[in-house]
Enzyme design. Structure first.
Site, mmCIF file in Angstrom:
data_model
loop_
_atom_site.group_PDB
_atom_site.id
_atom_site.type_symbol
_atom_site.label_atom_id
_atom_site.label_comp_id
_atom_site.label_asym_id
_atom_site.label_seq_id
_atom_site.Cartn_x
_atom_site.Cartn_y
_atom_site.Cartn_z
ATOM 1 C CE1 TYR A 34 2.301 -23.845 -7.159
ATOM 2 C CE2 TYR A 34 2.356 -22.366 -8.852
ATOM 3 C CZ TYR A 34 1.226 -22.840 -7.856
ATOM 4 O OH TYR A 34 0.164 -22.753 -7.670
ATOM 5 C CG HIS A 61 -9.383 -23.591 -8.952
ATOM 6 N ND1 HIS A 61 -9.281 -24.921 -8.193
ATOM 7 C CD2 HIS A 61 -8.267 -22.560 -9.029
ATOM 8 C CE1 HIS A 61 -8.264 -24.339 -7.504
ATOM 9 N NE2 HIS A 61 -7.684 -23.655 -8.004
ATOM 10 C CG ASN A 95 -1.635 -19.005 -12.708
ATOM 11 O OD1 ASN A 95 -0.736 -19.346 -12.115
ATOM 12 N ND2 ASN A 95 -2.529 -18.157 -12.070
ATOM 13 C CE1 TYR A 151 -16.414 28.838 -13.528
ATOM 14 C CE2 TYR A 151 -16.175 27.016 -11.667
ATOM 15 C CZ TYR A 151 -15.806 28.109 -12.657
ATOM 16 O OH TYR A 151 -15.370 29.490 -11.654
ATOM 17 N NE ARG A 211 -16.852 30.046 -18.132
ATOM 18 C CZ ARG A 211 -16.298 30.724 -16.616
ATOM 19 N NH1 ARG A 211 -15.414 31.195 -16.205
ATOM 20 N NH2 ARG A 211 -17.164 31.341 -15.812
ATOM 21 C CG PHE A 269 -0.792 -15.465 -10.832
ATOM 22 C CD1 PHE A 269 -1.275 -14.146 -9.892
ATOM 23 C CD2 PHE A 269 0.653 -15.372 -10.987
ATOM 24 C CE1 PHE A 269 -0.396 -14.555 -8.846
ATOM 25 C CE2 PHE A 269 0.796 -15.655 -9.608
ATOM 26 C CZ PHE A 269 1.168 -15.507 -8.451
ATOM 27 C CD GLU A 286 -3.866 -18.271 -4.220
ATOM 28 O OE1 GLU A 286 -4.928 -17.076 -4.332
ATOM 29 O OE2 GLU A 286 -3.689 -19.097 -5.113
#
Length: 649
Positions: free
Chosen positions: A160, A190, A303, A391, A394, A440, A525
């Site tokens: 792959y 990409h 990746n 608060y 404190r 990834f 994905e």
């Protein structure tokens, strides 16, 4: 007439004769002197960078067309702030970058081995303070992994990302004569990010972190490709990388593709030497060659979770800085509001021994009234009838403490992620295998950064309420909105509104982005982390916290003006002095934003911590005895009559 001018990291005294020259001339003359001092070409060839000239005190903006003598006095101190606009062109201030004037090529190296990089190291690399090199062991691992990959190709095995398509096309086998084209097409397709580019500092951080991951030797990248990336980083050749477009699985594909695209000599790139230009031209100007991708190398470059993690490292470092300074700001507010120190008694916190809570309470004890550092303000209300404080005063150890523990937790996640192999597939030379997995996926840093945003937001939430107490005369016994002649003057009225607006924005920004997921790549994905947005909004939350605490610090220092001639403790007085170096007391209404910006910078650069830290260290080194001073309303079981007990706030 002489004017002292600071530009970037240098300060010059510029003679101005009778001061008839314009402010614009002052800026350009200072830039000319800077370039001369740095042995840079002095002639700007008509490409003078954009700039602003601001007063050092108050940060007031000066009009470039005004004569110097009309707006400045002899020996005044000003800053020249260079433009960071988004238009390309200037040889000194290219689009979306810091100025080329600012960059001084480092001479020291930081060795990367893929295992020991820290967030602080990465911030230093982002600032351009170091070049990088790989350790010998890392180089050996990189070469071993590449050799295995090449052997697999020689044996015509299908693997792959090496000789197949990607994502939905994982079952499509690519012929050998198309393998280089496969990798190049991957980078080009990409490179689909949008939005403003990363700053130079963040681009350097992303770049360095990707190199660190490749140095682990699990990616199969060649020695030649990695060497060219290191050379480009060391020359500060920085590709244009849009900040949006990653879903955080399969890694930060879009931003890392833009990084890789620049290394191919495509797209835009910037360096201090060239400004913006075509990537191939910028590389050539530095004597560098574009990367020529071999099998699997395109995938190896993109990746991973390096955008999430590099932005997360910055958010983490800034969160730690503002968290410890928040203790100092809150302590000053408590003292000027005449609060009690009893809530910080060590026995209270030993009974609930969270690490952060104990540390914050200890810090408050070292900042507030003690035998070593007495506070006249504290002494002035020793016999008051107040039992306890609100608060937000404190409970600082309990609330600020969990913020510190959150930061410590996130540091562990981010540091591990910075030194992790996040590729797919991964190359294991010792096993003679290449295995597809899911390292990834950005869920780890995404979840951690969502948690960081939630945690650090509480500092601003507490701070905004303390600002209200400082501004509200029914709660503070101080003038309304900390100004004389209320009505004619509004004082801190709208500064408090600004703090409230930022806190409200943070309430939306702290909604976790990592609870969302959208299936991508044709359902291949089918679960993603949305970690890129988690990192970007964590940074935005931290920035808001810095700004809110700057407003509180200004307000607390203003409250001091109404308590004079009384003084607070030495460390807190040093903080007051620091603030007054950049922001005058508020005697009547004036432009407030410059003061807020100036004090925000003090906090962001850690100067408030730097002013107080020597006194905190001295307090702890001396092992100063804890004061346990009572008040008439304290609860005691004692055989001594009340008048014989030592009283105090």
């Amino acid at each position: 007439m002489k004017i002292t001018v600071k530009i970037l990291n240098e300060t010059f005294t510029v003679p101005c004769k009778d001061g008839s020259q314009k402010i614009e001339w002052l800026a350009e003359e200072t830039m000319r002197r800077y370039r001369k001092a740095r042995s840079l070409p002095v002639d700007l060839a008509g490409k003078s960078p954009g700039f602003q000239v601001r007063r050092a005190r108050g940060d007031g903006l000066l009009d470039p067309d005004d004569p110097i003598v009309d707006v400045l006095d002899d020996n005044d101190f000003v800053h020249v702030v260079l433009s960071t606009g988004c238009g390309s062109g200037s040889a000194l201030v290219p689009a979306g970058t810091q100025s080329g004037l600012h960059y001084q090529e480092p001479i020291e190296y930081l060795s990367l081995d893929g295992n020991s990089l820290t967030p602080a190291d990465l911030m230093q690399l982002g600032k351009g303070l170091y070049k990088i090199k790989l350790t010998d062991n890392s180089l050996s691992k990189v070469k071993e992994a590449r050799k295995l990959l090449e052997n697999i190709l020689t044996e015509n095995k299908v693997c792959y990302g090496i000789n197949t398509g990607f994502g939905k096309f994982a079952r499509t086998v690519i012929p050998g004569n198309k393998l280089v084209e496969l990798q190049e097409n991957l980078i080009r397709s990409h490179s689909a990010g949008v939005g403003p580019p990363l700053t130079p500092e963040r681009t350097r951080m992303l770049f360095a972190l990707r190199i660190n991951v490749l140095a682990k030797g699990y990616s199969g990248v060649s020695f030649e490709t990695l060497t060219r990336m290191i050379d480009a980083f060391n020359a500060s050749c920085l590709p244009w990388i849009p900040e949006k477009g990653t879903v955080g699985a399969s890694g930060d594909l879009a931003p890392l593709s833009h990084l890789a695209q620049g290394m191919l000599g495509e797209g835009r790139m910037w360096s201090p030497k060239t400004g913006w230009g075509e990537a191939k031209d910028v590389l050539e100007a530095h004597g560098l060659k574009p990367v020529k991708l071999g099998p699997k190398e395109g995938l190896a470059l993109i990746n991973g979770t390096q955008l999430i993690t590099s932005l997360g490292a910055e958010a983490l470092e800034r969160a730690e800085g503002i968290a410890r300074q928040a203790d100092i700001v809150a302590a000053l507010t408590l003292d000027v509001l005449k609060g009690t120190t009893r809530a910080f008694d060590s026995d209270i916190h030993a009974a609930r021994p969270h690490k952060g809570q104990i540390e914050v309470a200890r810090r408050f004890r070292s900042l507030l009234h003690s035998e070593l550092y007495p506070s006249e303000i504290s002494e002035s209300h020793r016999f008051c009838d107040r039992v306890q404080d609100a608060y937000t005063l404190r409970c600082c150890p309990q609330v600020h403490g969990i913020v510190k523990d959150t930061i410590d937790f996130v540091r562990g996640i981010i540091t591990t992620e910075m030194n992790s192999a996040t590729d797919n597939p991964m190359v294991f030379p010792q096993r003679h295998e290449i295995i597809s997995g899911g390292n990834f996926h950005g869920e780890y840093p995404a979840k951690a950064l969502d948690y960081l945003a939630i945690g650090v937001h509480e500092l601003a939430s507490m701070s905004e309420r303390r600002i209200e107490r400082l501004c509200n005369p029914s709660l503070s016994e101080l003038p309304a909105f900390l100004v004389e002649e209320g009505g004619l003057n509004s004082g801190f009225m709208i500064a408090h509104c600004t703090a409230a607006a930022l806190v409200s924005e943070n309430k939306v920004l702290t909604h976790p982005s990592s609870v969302d997921s959208l299936s991508t790549s044709a359902a291949t994905e089918d679960h993603v982390s949305m970690g890129g947005f988690a990192a970007r909004k964590a940074l935005q939350v931290v920035e808001h916290v810095e700004q809110v605490l700057a407003i509180e610090l200004l307000a607390a220092c203003q409250a001091m003006e109404f308590l004079r001639p009384l003084h607070t403790t030495v460390p807190l007085e040093k903080v007051y002095d620091l603030v007054r170096n950049v922001a005058d007391p508020w005697d009547k209404d004036r432009f407030m934003s410059p003061d807020i910006d100036a004090v925000t910078r003090l906090l962001r650069e850690g100067e408030v911590w730097g002013a107080a830290k020597p006194y905190l260290d001295d307090f702890h080194e001396r092992e100063v005895k804890e004061l346990r001073m009572g008040s008439p309303t304290s609860s005691y079981l004692s055989n001594l009559p009340l008048h014989q007990l030592r009283m105090g706030p």
